[in-house]
Design a protein around this motif. Structure first.
Motif, short mmCIF file in Angstrom:
data_model
loop_
_atom_site.label_atom_id
_atom_site.label_comp_id
_atom_site.label_asym_id
_atom_site.label_seq_id
_atom_site.Cartn_x
_atom_site.Cartn_y
_atom_site.Cartn_z
N LEU A 3 0.83 -1.20 0.00
CA LEU A 3 0.00 0.00 0.00
C LEU A 3 0.87 1.25 0.00
CD1 LEU A 3 -2.79 1.29 0.15
CD2 LEU A 3 -2.68 1.08 2.63
N ASN A 131 -3.07 -5.61 -7.66
CA ASN A 131 -4.52 -5.61 -7.85
C ASN A 131 -4.82 -4.33 -8.62
OD1 ASN A 131 -7.27 -5.07 -7.61
ND2 ASN A 131 -7.41 -6.02 -5.58
N GLY A 133 -7.40 -2.97 -10.04
CA GLY A 133 -8.56 -2.16 -9.65
C GLY A 133 -8.27 -1.30 -8.44
N PHE A 134 -7.68 -1.90 -7.42
CA PHE A 134 -7.34 -1.15 -6.21
C PHE A 134 -6.26 -0.11 -6.51
CE2 PHE A 134 -4.86 -0.55 -2.30
CZ PHE A 134 -5.87 -0.03 -1.50
N LEU A 137 -7.87 2.84 -8.30
CA LEU A 137 -8.70 3.59 -7.36
C LEU A 137 -7.83 4.43 -6.43
CD1 LEU A 137 -11.55 4.16 -6.29
CD2 LEU A 137 -11.24 2.22 -4.74
N CYS A 138 -6.75 3.86 -5.96
CA CYS A 138 -5.81 4.58 -5.07
C CYS A 138 -5.22 5.79 -5.79
CB CYS A 138 -4.72 3.61 -4.63
SG CYS A 138 -3.59 4.28 -3.41
N CYS A 141 -7.96 8.52 -6.29
CA CYS A 141 -8.30 9.24 -5.05
C CYS A 141 -7.20 10.21 -4.64
CB CYS A 141 -8.60 8.26 -3.92
SG CYS A 141 -10.12 7.33 -4.19
#
Length: 189
Positions: A3, A131, A133-134, A137-138, A141
């Motif tokens: 992350l 991932n 998609g994640f 999205l990250c 945002c």
């Protein structure tokens, strides 16, 4: 991919969008929360979409895109910035000096500042532990937050610069276009 790595990638990708958002705030003094949100949504949307496109296009097609992505960014940002510089010398009073942020301008800026995210998507395709998609999205945002804040930072600075805001904004956009071009041509960025 952790992350923290995704967040750092998102911050790195959002810097051009942040700088252009500051410019929009400088030049569009009447921009309100809705305009800042639209800026964040467009820039975040493009920054989130481009890695997804790059991911699905894969490594083979990236060679062709990376061959001219810097030229596209230079032309789009140079055109918008050049137009702003020209308008800054043409206008006399503060009322006329107000630039309107149009949907067309915002979309062109969004594309120009997110082309590098396409290559990031291709690199994601080469990694097995992403991932997508994640990750998208990250990135979306983070870019939204930086762009939204950038508009208000520019707006605050615009009152200090007053009628030179449009000239400064145009020079910033042209500078970003040149930076992207020079990084790609001379430093392999």
């Amino acid at each position: 991919m952790t992350l923290i790595e995704l967040i750092l990638i998102g911050i790195g990708l959002s810097m051009d969008a942040f700088a252009v958002s500051v410019t929009n705030g400088l030049c569009c003094r009447n921009i309100r929360t809705g305009g800042a949100a639209a800026t964040g949504a467009v820039f975040g949307g493009f920054q989130g979409l481009m890695p997804l496109i790059g991911y699905f296009l894969g490594i083979g097609f990236a060679k062709y895109i990376s061959a001219f992505d810097h030229i596209i960014a230079l032309v789009l940002l140079g055109f918008i910035g050049g137009q702003m510089i020209y308008e800054s010398f043409k206008k006399d009073d503060d009322e006329k000096n107000e630039t309107k942020l149009t949907a067309k301008m915002l979309i062109m800026q969004g594309i120009a500042t997110s082309i590098d995210a396409l290559a990031v998507g291709v690199s994601f395709a080469a990694l097995r532990d992403v991932n997508i998609g994640f990750a998208c999205l990250c990135i979306c945002c983070i870019t939204f937050v930086f762009s939204f804040a950038g508009v208000f930072i520019g707006k605050k600075s615009g009152t200090v610069l007053n009628n030179k805001a449009q000239l400064a904004g145009g020079l910033i956009l042209v500078g970003i276009g040149i930076k992207i071009f020079v990084e790609h041509v001379f430093f392999g960025g």
